[in-house]
Design a protein around this motif. Structure first.
Motif, PDB file in Angstrom:
ATOM      1  N   UNK A  78       0.864  -1.179   0.000  1.00 36.27           N
ATOM      2  CA  UNK A  78       0.000   0.000   0.000  1.00 36.27           C
ATOM      3  C   UNK A  78       0.905   1.234   0.000  1.00 36.27           C
ATOM      4  N   UNK A  79       0.689   2.115  -0.973  1.00 39.26           N
ATOM      5  CA  UNK A  79       1.442   3.370  -1.051  1.00 39.26           C
ATOM      6  C   UNK A  79       0.453   4.521  -0.982  1.00 39.26           C
ATOM      7  N   UNK A  80       0.682   5.398  -0.024  1.00 33.84           N
ATOM      8  CA  UNK A  80      -0.181   6.565   0.169  1.00 33.84           C
ATOM      9  C   UNK A  80       0.678   7.809  -0.021  1.00 33.84           C
ATOM     10  N   UNK A  81       0.233   8.700  -0.913  1.00 28.21           N
ATOM     11  CA  UNK A  81       0.919   9.976  -1.071  1.00 28.21           C
ATOM     12  C   UNK A  81      -0.055  11.086  -0.697  1.00 28.21           C
ATOM     13  N   UNK A  82       0.492  12.093  -0.052  1.00 29.17           N
ATOM     14  CA  UNK A  82      -0.297  13.226   0.424  1.00 29.17           C
ATOM     15  C   UNK A  82       0.246  14.489  -0.227  1.00 29.17           C
ATOM     16  N   UNK A  83      -0.614  15.192  -0.950  1.00 33.99           N
ATOM     17  CA  UNK A  83      -0.223  16.408  -1.649  1.00 33.99           C
ATOM     18  C   UNK A  83      -1.083  17.559  -1.167  1.00 33.99           C
ATOM     19  N   UNK A  84      -0.451  18.608  -0.603  1.00 33.67           N
ATOM     20  CA  UNK A  84      -1.245  19.759  -0.150  1.00 33.67           C
ATOM     21  C   UNK A  84      -1.991  20.396  -1.317  1.00 33.67           C
ATOM     22  N   UNK A  85      -3.201  20.834  -1.038  1.00 32.72           N
ATOM     23  CA  UNK A  85      -4.033  21.527  -2.022  1.00 32.72           C
ATOM     24  C   UNK A  85      -4.806  22.611  -1.276  1.00 32.72           C
TER      25      UNK A  85
END
Length: 140
Positions: A78-85
Motif C-alpha cells: 500500500x502506497x499513500x501519497x499526500x499532496x497539499x491543495x
C-alpha cells in the motif's frame, strides 16, 4: 479538507487509525516497523512499514493474518501519497500485488469505505461505529 500532517497521523498513530478504520491498531511507523490493524475482531491486516516521508508518503506491506488466506501478511503493498491543495490534501492510495480480480474488487470497496470514514474523522467529525465492508455488503 485537512492538512497533510493531519491525514498522515491516521496512518501512523494507532489511536487515530481506529477512528477511521478498525477496532485496534499496533503501529510502529518506521522502516521495518509493524503495521497491524484488527479491522473487526476477525480480520487482521498485517504488514511492515517500508518507507515513511513525514506528511508526504507512507508505504507499508499488507496481508491478512488468517491462516490460508490467499493474501498472507506482507504479500501486497500500500502506497499513500499526500499532496497539499490549499487547506486540503489530495490523498492518493495505491494498493498493488493483490493476486486476483475478486480480491482487488473487495479491497477497492474496502479502501473506498474507509477513505470516506477518514475524510470525516480527519475533519473532526465522528464517522460512527466501525462497520466493515463485509457487514455493509450483507445489507446490499
Amino acid at each position: 479538507d485537512a492538512r497533510p500532517e493531519t491525514i498522515f497521523s491516521f496512518f501512523t498513530d494507532p489511536q487515530k487509525t481506529v477512528k477511521s478504520k478498525g477496532i485496534d491498531a499496533k503501529l510502529d511507523p518506521r522502516p521495518g516497523g509493524c503495521y497491524r490493524v484488527n479491522i473487526n475482531g476477525n480480520d487482521v491486516a498485517v504488514g511492515k512499514y517500508v518507507e515513511i516521508v513525514p506528511f508526504t508518503k507512507i508505504i507499508f506491506t499488507w496481508g491478512w493474518e488468517a491462516h490460508g488466506h490467499p493474501m498472507p501478511p506482507g504479500s501486497s503493498v500500500v502506497e499513500i501519497t499526500l499532496t497539499p491543495d490549499g487547506a486540503s490534501t489530495v490523498v492518493r492510495l495505491r494498493h498493488s500485488g493483490i493476486p486476483s480480480k475478486e480480491l482487488r474488487d473487495l479491497h477497492a470497496m474496502g479502501w473506498d469505505h474507509y477513505s470516506s470514514r477518514l475524510a470525516m474523522a480527519a475533519t473532526g467529525k465522528n464517522p460512527g461505529p466501525n462497520q466493515t465492508i463485509t457487514q455493509d455488503m450483507k445489507h446490499n
